[in-house]
Design a protein around this motif. Structure first.
Motif, mmCIF file in Angstrom:
data_model
loop_
_atom_site.group_PDB
_atom_site.id
_atom_site.type_symbol
_atom_site.label_atom_id
_atom_site.label_comp_id
_atom_site.label_asym_id
_atom_site.label_seq_id
_atom_site.Cartn_x
_atom_site.Cartn_y
_atom_site.Cartn_z
ATOM 1 N N PRO A 60 0.798 -1.232 0.000
ATOM 2 C CA PRO A 60 0.000 0.000 0.000
ATOM 3 C C PRO A 60 0.832 1.285 0.000
ATOM 4 C CG PRO A 60 -0.080 -1.048 2.151
ATOM 5 C CD PRO A 60 0.642 -1.994 1.237
ATOM 6 N N ARG A 61 2.135 1.177 0.205
ATOM 7 C CA ARG A 61 2.976 2.382 0.192
ATOM 8 C C ARG A 61 3.336 2.830 -1.225
ATOM 9 N NH1 ARG A 61 7.700 0.081 3.650
ATOM 10 N NH2 ARG A 61 7.191 -1.581 2.210
ATOM 11 N N TRP A 62 3.003 2.027 -2.216
ATOM 12 C CA TRP A 62 3.379 2.325 -3.598
ATOM 13 C C TRP A 62 2.141 2.569 -4.455
ATOM 14 C CZ3 TRP A 62 8.292 2.596 -5.764
ATOM 15 C CH2 TRP A 62 9.337 2.287 -4.901
ATOM 16 N N THR A 63 2.247 3.537 -5.347
ATOM 17 C CA THR A 63 1.262 3.740 -6.401
ATOM 18 C C THR A 63 1.747 2.921 -7.595
ATOM 19 O OG1 THR A 63 0.811 5.970 -5.631
ATOM 20 C CG2 THR A 63 0.163 5.452 -7.882
ATOM 21 N N VAL A 64 0.818 2.250 -8.273
ATOM 22 C CA VAL A 64 1.196 1.410 -9.409
ATOM 23 C C VAL A 64 0.489 1.923 -10.661
ATOM 24 C CG1 VAL A 64 1.178 -0.910 -10.383
ATOM 25 C CG2 VAL A 64 1.564 -0.584 -7.921
ATOM 26 N N HIS A 65 1.298 2.292 -11.639
ATOM 27 C CA HIS A 65 0.797 2.801 -12.912
ATOM 28 C C HIS A 65 1.100 1.792 -14.012
ATOM 29 C CE1 HIS A 65 0.289 6.773 -11.077
ATOM 30 N NE2 HIS A 65 1.523 6.655 -10.614
ATOM 31 N N VAL A 66 0.144 1.624 -14.918
ATOM 32 C CA VAL A 66 0.320 0.770 -16.089
ATOM 33 C C VAL A 66 -0.153 1.585 -17.297
ATOM 34 C CG1 VAL A 66 -0.156 -1.492 -17.101
ATOM 35 C CG2 VAL A 66 -0.177 -1.227 -14.612
ATOM 36 N N PRO A 67 0.620 2.590 -17.687
ATOM 37 C CA PRO A 67 0.185 3.459 -18.784
ATOM 38 C C PRO A 67 0.121 2.695 -20.102
ATOM 39 C CG PRO A 67 2.443 3.934 -18.167
ATOM 40 C CD PRO A 67 1.938 2.951 -17.172
ATOM 41 N N GLU B 137 -5.093 9.052 -12.492
ATOM 42 C CA GLU B 137 -5.630 8.236 -11.406
ATOM 43 C C GLU B 137 -7.074 7.900 -11.728
ATOM 44 O OE1 GLU B 137 -5.217 10.087 -7.644
ATOM 45 O OE2 GLU B 137 -3.054 10.264 -7.820
ATOM 46 N N GLY B 138 -7.557 6.837 -11.153
ATOM 47 C CA GLY B 138 -8.945 6.456 -11.343
ATOM 48 C C GLY B 138 -9.167 5.739 -12.658
ATOM 49 N N LEU C 112 -21.340 -3.927 -23.681
ATOM 50 C CA LEU C 112 -20.502 -4.007 -22.482
ATOM 51 C C LEU C 112 -19.937 -2.634 -22.140
ATOM 52 C CD1 LEU C 112 -18.470 -7.208 -23.361
ATOM 53 C CD2 LEU C 112 -20.279 -7.011 -21.640
ATOM 54 N N ALA C 113 -19.933 -2.313 -20.861
ATOM 55 C CA ALA C 113 -19.237 -1.113 -20.407
ATOM 56 C C ALA C 113 -17.748 -1.415 -20.415
ATOM 57 C CB ALA C 113 -19.694 -0.732 -19.003
ATOM 58 N N VAL C 114 -16.958 -0.453 -20.867
ATOM 59 C CA VAL C 114 -15.504 -0.618 -20.862
ATOM 60 C C VAL C 114 -14.904 0.508 -20.042
ATOM 61 C CG1 VAL C 114 -13.389 -0.696 -22.247
ATOM 62 C CG2 VAL C 114 -15.491 -1.758 -23.120
ATOM 63 N N LEU C 115 -14.159 0.128 -19.003
ATOM 64 C CA LEU C 115 -13.415 1.069 -18.182
ATOM 65 C C LEU C 115 -11.950 0.961 -18.546
ATOM 66 C CD1 LEU C 115 -14.912 0.348 -14.629
ATOM 67 C CD2 LEU C 115 -15.386 2.327 -16.071
ATOM 68 N N TYR C 116 -11.236 2.070 -18.434
ATOM 69 C CA TYR C 116 -9.801 2.074 -18.712
ATOM 70 C C TYR C 116 -9.051 2.502 -17.454
ATOM 71 C CZ TYR C 116 -5.219 3.405 -20.398
ATOM 72 O OH TYR C 116 -3.866 3.524 -20.564
ATOM 73 N N ALA C 117 -7.969 1.813 -17.166
ATOM 74 C CA ALA C 117 -7.134 2.148 -16.014
ATOM 75 C C ALA C 117 -5.680 2.256 -16.432
ATOM 76 C CB ALA C 117 -7.265 1.079 -14.928
ATOM 77 N N ALA C 118 -5.079 3.423 -16.162
ATOM 78 C CA ALA C 118 -3.636 3.584 -16.313
ATOM 79 C C ALA C 118 -2.976 3.499 -14.942
ATOM 80 C CB ALA C 118 -3.302 4.912 -16.972
ATOM 81 N N THR C 119 -3.769 3.615 -13.888
ATOM 82 C CA THR C 119 -3.293 3.472 -12.509
ATOM 83 C C THR C 119 -4.143 2.401 -11.847
ATOM 84 O OG1 THR C 119 -2.615 5.783 -12.382
ATOM 85 C CG2 THR C 119 -2.953 4.653 -10.299
ATOM 86 N N ARG D 45 -3.190 1.020 -8.635
ATOM 87 C CA ARG D 45 -3.084 1.181 -7.188
ATOM 88 C C ARG D 45 -2.782 2.631 -6.914
ATOM 89 N NH1 ARG D 45 -3.060 -1.877 -3.187
ATOM 90 N NH2 ARG D 45 -2.179 -1.365 -1.197
ATOM 91 N N PRO D 46 -3.637 3.383 -6.265
ATOM 92 C CA PRO D 46 -4.837 2.895 -5.594
ATOM 93 C C PRO D 46 -5.909 2.462 -6.588
ATOM 94 C CG PRO D 46 -4.696 5.285 -5.420
ATOM 95 C CD PRO D 46 -3.433 4.829 -6.077
ATOM 96 N N PHE D 47 -6.646 1.437 -6.196
ATOM 97 C CA PHE D 47 -7.695 0.860 -7.024
ATOM 98 C C PHE D 47 -8.944 1.718 -6.917
ATOM 99 C CE2 PHE D 47 -11.044 -2.168 -8.098
ATOM 100 C CZ PHE D 47 -10.505 -2.802 -9.189
#
Length: 154
Positions: A44-51, A88-89, A120-127, A129-131
């Protein structure tokens, strides 16, 4: 590896502003480092990005360094055709009623192609964590079916 993704890292790290609350950020970059991604994702101390695009790589690195946060940036070997605006988000890319697909990073373009014509709804995440549980919960509640599929690189 998509050459523009690596170039975005090399261009951004030295130029990132050092004006965050801690005075600096710790940014680690991994390429197809699935084991490291899993390790940082549970801390939880790290933010995780997957751009999923070189512009997103630049944005998340600058943001992490500027805020003085610990960030792990996971790069895949692919890139989406277009960047998305969030650091984020989760971003709602397409609305739908038959379920929700959460596409992480460079999986967005293949997900959109694979689900074309489906309701289908499609959400995109580049980050990741936080989820962003609020965005996921909102998309699930808006759908008639609560099925969720996660598609991530690696």
């Amino acid at each position: 590896m998509h050459p523009d993704m690596l170039q975005a890292v090399t261009e951004t790290l030295p130029a990132a502003p050092v004006d965050g609350p801690a005075g600096h950020g710790t940014v680690l970059v991994g390429y197809r480092a699935v084991e490291e991604l899993a390790r940082f994702a549970i801390d939880p101390r790290w933010t995780v990005h997957v751009p999923g695009h070189p512009d997103e790589v630049r944005r998340v690195i600058r943001s992490a360094v500027g805020r003085g946060e610990r960030a792990f940036v996971h790069l895949s070997g692919e890139s989406n055709a277009e960047p998305h605006g969030l650091t984020e988000g989760f971003e709602l890319v397409r609305e739908g009623l038959d379920g929700v697909v959460l596409a992480v990073g460079a999986t967005l373009d293949p997900v959109l192609r694979a689900t074309a014509g489906l309701d289908l709804a499609v959400l995109y995440a580049a980050t990741v964590r936080p989820f962003d549980e609020v965005a996921l919960r909102t998309a699930v509640l808006a759908a008639a079916d609560a099925d969720v599929v996660l598609v991530e690189p690696g």
